[in-house]
Design a protein around this motif. Structure first.
Motif, PDB file in Angstrom:
ATOM      1  N   ARG A  17       0.979  -1.556   0.024  1.00 28.20           N
ATOM      2  CA  ARG A  17       0.173  -0.210   0.411  1.00 28.20           C
ATOM      3  C   ARG A  17       0.598   0.865  -0.406  1.00 28.20           C
ATOM      4  O   ARG A  17       1.693   1.578   1.095  1.00 28.20           O
ATOM      5  N   VAL A  20       3.883   1.453   2.104  1.00 33.55           N
ATOM      6  CA  VAL A  20       3.552   0.487   4.135  1.00 33.55           C
ATOM      7  C   VAL A  20       3.005  -0.788   3.168  1.00 33.55           C
ATOM      8  O   VAL A  20       2.536  -1.317   1.544  1.00 33.55           O
ATOM      9  N   ARG A 203      -2.686   4.595   9.391  1.00 30.39           N
ATOM     10  CA  ARG A 203      -2.890   6.133   8.964  1.00 30.39           C
ATOM     11  C   ARG A 203      -1.284   6.609  10.200  1.00 30.39           C
ATOM     12  O   ARG A 203      -0.682   7.305   9.650  1.00 30.39           O
ATOM     13  N   ASP A 206       0.634   5.293   7.411  1.00 33.02           N
ATOM     14  CA  ASP A 206       1.507   6.478   6.176  1.00 33.02           C
ATOM     15  C   ASP A 206       1.385   7.099   6.750  1.00 33.02           C
ATOM     16  O   ASP A 206       2.397   8.564   6.232  1.00 33.02           O
TER      17      ASP A 206
END
Length: 269
Positions: A17, A20, A203, A206
């Motif tokens: 992602r 990540v 979150r 990121d």
């Protein structure tokens, strides 16, 4: 992956992602109880995170309602009796103990835990860097109830985080405790409503991935050195590491972004 395609002995999934790597424990029918195959694949996933320059942060999570019930003893006990390891030598050790023959993780790991989080589950989250817990977590380090000892780091890290008495309370009784107690003991860093734990972990991941990768790794390793070897040993790295970081492309970008009043675009160089 639906239930029909999940191997009987479970599997570990990897999903990229951006920067990540989402690492998923996938054996929900058995509360993600760990088999030898899952151990091997988890070591491979952690090694992928460290070796791929495009990946900056890992997120450890689980499929189904629970994080993990721990070891699948019928499949793991024969290895334990023979003194064998389930993870092949040469890989990154997910519990990061620094054992001979295994690599130690350098990049950050965020764990999202929920539901039943027993034995190995606690040790995996304590080996992570940041833990987000659902408010429905049920924790237990219950090895003493099975005639064995916790050897994935709980005896070390529970004491480090919570003090001798609090560690003994849970290690020697094998009792079950909840997210509020885990937060009090510094075993987890955030508690969120059940169902929100993975989104919050992502979150945070990121946010970490947006920082300068070389600086993130250096900071993490210096913190661990201070914990494991003492503050004065960690201090010895300050000036050499800072000089190396200051000469990186990312440090130049950090200054430029500050002057130009914009978000930095770090490359890890």
């Amino acid at each position: 992956m639906n239930d029909a395609t999940i191997p009987f002995d479970g599997c570990i999934t990897c999903e990229r992602r951006g920067h990540v790597l989402m690492i998923g424990m996938n054996r929900p029918a058995k509360r993600n109880g760990f088999t030898p195959a899952m151990f091997r694949q988890l070591g491979e996933a952690y090694t992928l995170l460290d070796d791929d320059p495009g990946l900056r942060v890992g997120v450890l999570h689980a499929f189904g309602a629970h994080f993990t019930a721990g070891l699948d003893l019928p499949t793991i006990a024969p290895l334990m009796r023979r003194g064998e390891k389930a993870i092949p030598l040469g890989l990154v050790d997910p519990v990061n103990l620094g054992l001979p023959g295994y690599r130690r993780r350098t990049k950050p790991m965020v764990a999202a835990v929920k539901g039943i989080t027993y034995t190995l589950g606690i040790e995996l989250m304590l080996a992570a860097d940041i833990v987000v817990a659902a408010d429905d977590c049920r924790f237990s380090q219950l090895e003493v109830k099975r005639g064995i000892m916790a050897t994935g780091g709980a005896t070390l890290r529970m004491t480090e985080r919570a003090g001798l008495g609090n560690a003994m309370l849970h290690l020697l009784t094998g009792d079950e405790f909840g997210s509020a107690e885990a937060l009090r003991l510094n075993f987890v860093q955030k508690v969120v409503p059940a169902g929100e734990e993975l989104a919050e972990a992502l979150r945070l991941a990121d946010t970490i991935a947006a920082q300068a990768p070389l600086a993130v790794v250096a900071t993490r390793l210096n913190v661990l050195k201070a914990v494991e070897h003492g503050p004065m040993v960690a201090v010895q790295d300050f000036f050499d590491v800072q000089q190396r970081l200051s000469n990186s492309d990312d440090a130049i970008e950090g200054v430029n972004s500050f002057v130009e009043k914009r978000d930095a675009r770090f490359t890890g160089r």
